[in-house]
Motif scaffolding. Structure first.
Motif, PDB file in Angstrom:
ATOM      1  N   SER A 106       3.462   1.646   2.724  1.00 35.18           N
ATOM      2  CA  SER A 106       3.513   0.687   3.852  1.00 35.18           C
ATOM      3  C   SER A 106       2.719  -0.161   3.770  1.00 35.18           C
ATOM      4  O   SER A 106       2.741  -1.283   2.088  1.00 35.18           O
ATOM      5  CB  SER A 106       2.522   1.565   4.707  1.00 35.18           C
ATOM      6  OG  SER A 106       1.393   1.387   3.520  1.00 35.18           O
TER       7      SER A 106
ATOM      8  N   SER B 291      -0.815  -3.723   3.809  1.00 39.51           N
ATOM      9  CA  SER B 291      -1.506  -3.845   4.012  1.00 39.51           C
ATOM     10  C   SER B 291      -1.915  -5.368   4.674  1.00 39.51           C
ATOM     11  O   SER B 291      -1.604  -6.456   3.795  1.00 39.51           O
ATOM     12  CB  SER B 291      -2.553  -3.478   3.118  1.00 39.51           C
ATOM     13  OG  SER B 291      -3.812  -3.853   3.869  1.00 39.51           O
TER      14      SER B 291
ATOM     15  N   GLY C 112      -6.658  -5.579   4.757  1.00 34.57           N
ATOM     16  CA  GLY C 112      -6.398  -4.853   4.456  1.00 34.57           C
ATOM     17  C   GLY C 112      -6.905  -3.863   5.006  1.00 34.57           C
ATOM     18  O   GLY C 112      -7.330  -2.396   5.344  1.00 34.57           O
ATOM     19  N   ASN C 113      -6.015  -4.018   6.789  1.00 37.44           N
ATOM     20  CA  ASN C 113      -5.380  -3.202   7.392  1.00 37.44           C
ATOM     21  C   ASN C 113      -4.346  -2.161   7.339  1.00 37.44           C
ATOM     22  O   ASN C 113      -3.071  -3.712   7.846  1.00 37.44           O
ATOM     23  CB  ASN C 113      -5.765  -4.027   8.836  1.00 37.44           C
ATOM     24  CG  ASN C 113      -7.105  -4.124   9.333  1.00 37.44           C
ATOM     25  OD1 ASN C 113      -7.997  -3.584   9.466  1.00 37.44           O
ATOM     26  ND2 ASN C 113      -7.218  -5.947   9.055  1.00 37.44           N
ATOM     27  N   LYS C 114      -3.519  -1.263   6.849  1.00 34.36           N
ATOM     28  CA  LYS C 114      -2.814  -1.097   6.786  1.00 34.36           C
ATOM     29  C   LYS C 114      -2.072  -0.657   7.817  1.00 34.36           C
ATOM     30  O   LYS C 114      -2.456   0.156   8.675  1.00 34.36           O
ATOM     31  CB  LYS C 114      -2.781   1.283   6.105  1.00 34.36           C
ATOM     32  CG  LYS C 114      -1.657   1.461   6.045  1.00 34.36           C
ATOM     33  CD  LYS C 114      -1.999   2.390   5.078  1.00 34.36           C
ATOM     34  CE  LYS C 114      -1.554   2.797   4.440  1.00 34.36           C
ATOM     35  NZ  LYS C 114      -1.108   4.226   3.488  1.00 34.36           N
TER      36      LYS C 114
ATOM     37  N   ALA D 189       1.048  -1.378   0.114  1.00 36.56           N
ATOM     38  CA  ALA D 189       0.380  -0.107   0.043  1.00 36.56           C
ATOM     39  C   ALA D 189       1.255   0.791   0.095  1.00 36.56           C
ATOM     40  O   ALA D 189       0.711   1.335   0.864  1.00 36.56           O
ATOM     41  CB  ALA D 189      -0.512   0.075   1.155  1.00 36.56           C
TER      42      ALA D 189
END
Length: 286
Positions: free
Chosen positions: A215, A217, A220-222, A212
């Protein structure tokens, strides 16, 4: 002399005893009407002691309480007599029995004793089976709870704690990519990691990682660097697996990332995942 004997006075003295004797032999006339208490007393005074005793005993004067007590005593005495007679008959029957009859009676007693012993053993066997089944049911419930806890740890639905390691990856250049972190997760699983958490995100069997920007993910959580791995497992196996030549640590260091690994006796993995119900899969036991 003969004239004096014939005088009225002498004649009266001579005849008086005969009249009294004659009067004593006659039955007294019954008085007319009921006797008064005074007359009854006078009449009883003329009776002998035996006659008064007979009049006192008959007719008998019995109260209700005396009658009940008499009946109870009679019943008790009758029962005792029957019991004594029965025992006497039994004893006399055994004394008069032949040797063959006595042997048969002893055999019947032995058979009855054996049947009772067999029944006792059967009841004890049933009791043992019930206890064993109860223990088995309790053991099954315990194993079910333990299995549920283990599956909850693997599925990430419950928190876990235990010995393990903490690995921190400091990426100041922004060169660490998602596939590198995925390789670290796969290496930890192969070394026996039981629970993994990365920057507050629980890693489970279906976890996926994507890039992402600068960063990564996770599901789906960064998450951003530094990347902190909290891993529960045997530290003696986890750390060497990461430091093998050509392994995770050397690969990250080539990308100018800094890796530090710290062992601990207590690692807490408290990030949770919501239990997801499968859409199509069902248990085959249903």
């Amino acid at each position: 002399m003969s004239n004096q004997e014939q005088t009225p006075e002498n004649r009266l003295r001579k005849e008086l005893p005969e009249e009294v004797a004659a009067g004593a032999g006659e039955a007294p006339e019954a008085p007319e009407g009921p006797e008064t208490p005074e007359e009854q007393g006078n009449r009883q005074a003329g009776l002998t002691g035996r006659q008064r005793l007979a009049q006192g005993l008959w007719p008998p004067r019995v109260t209700r309480a005396q009658l009940i007590v008499a009946l109870l005593l009679f019943g008790l005495g009758f029962g005792l007599a029957v019991q004594v007679a029965s025992n006497s008959d039994s004893d006399s029957a055994l004394r008069g029995a032949r040797q063959e009859d006595l042997v048969r009676i002893l055999d019947e007693l032995d058979d009855r004793t054996q049947r009772l012993e067999d029944e006792k053993q059967g009841l004890e066997k049933q009791r043992d089976e019930l206890e064993n089944s109860s223990n088995q049911a309790e053991e099954a419930r315990r194993q079910t709870v333990e299995k549920e806890r283990q599956l909850g740890i693997l599925a990430g639905t419950v928190a876990a704690q235990g010995p393990g390691i903490t690995m921190t990856i400091d990426d100041t250049k922004g060169t660490v990519e998602a596939d590198m972190l995925l390789d670290a997760i796969q290496e930890l699983r192969a070394a026996g990691a039981e629970a993994i958490q990365v920057n507050g995100v629980r890693v489970v069997a279906g976890t996926y990682l994507t890039d992402a920007g600068n960063s990564v993910s996770v599901d789906g959580n960064k998450i951003n660097a530094p990347y902190r791995f909290k891993v529960i497992g045997k530290p003696q196996d986890l750390e060497p697996a990461l430091n093998i030549p050509g392994g995770v640590v050397q690969t990250l260091e080539k990308e100018q990332a800094t890796v530090s690994i710290e062992r601990s006796d207590k690692i807490v993995v408290d990030a949770l995942r919501a239990a997801k119900r499968p859409d199509y899969a069902r248990s085959s036991s249903q």
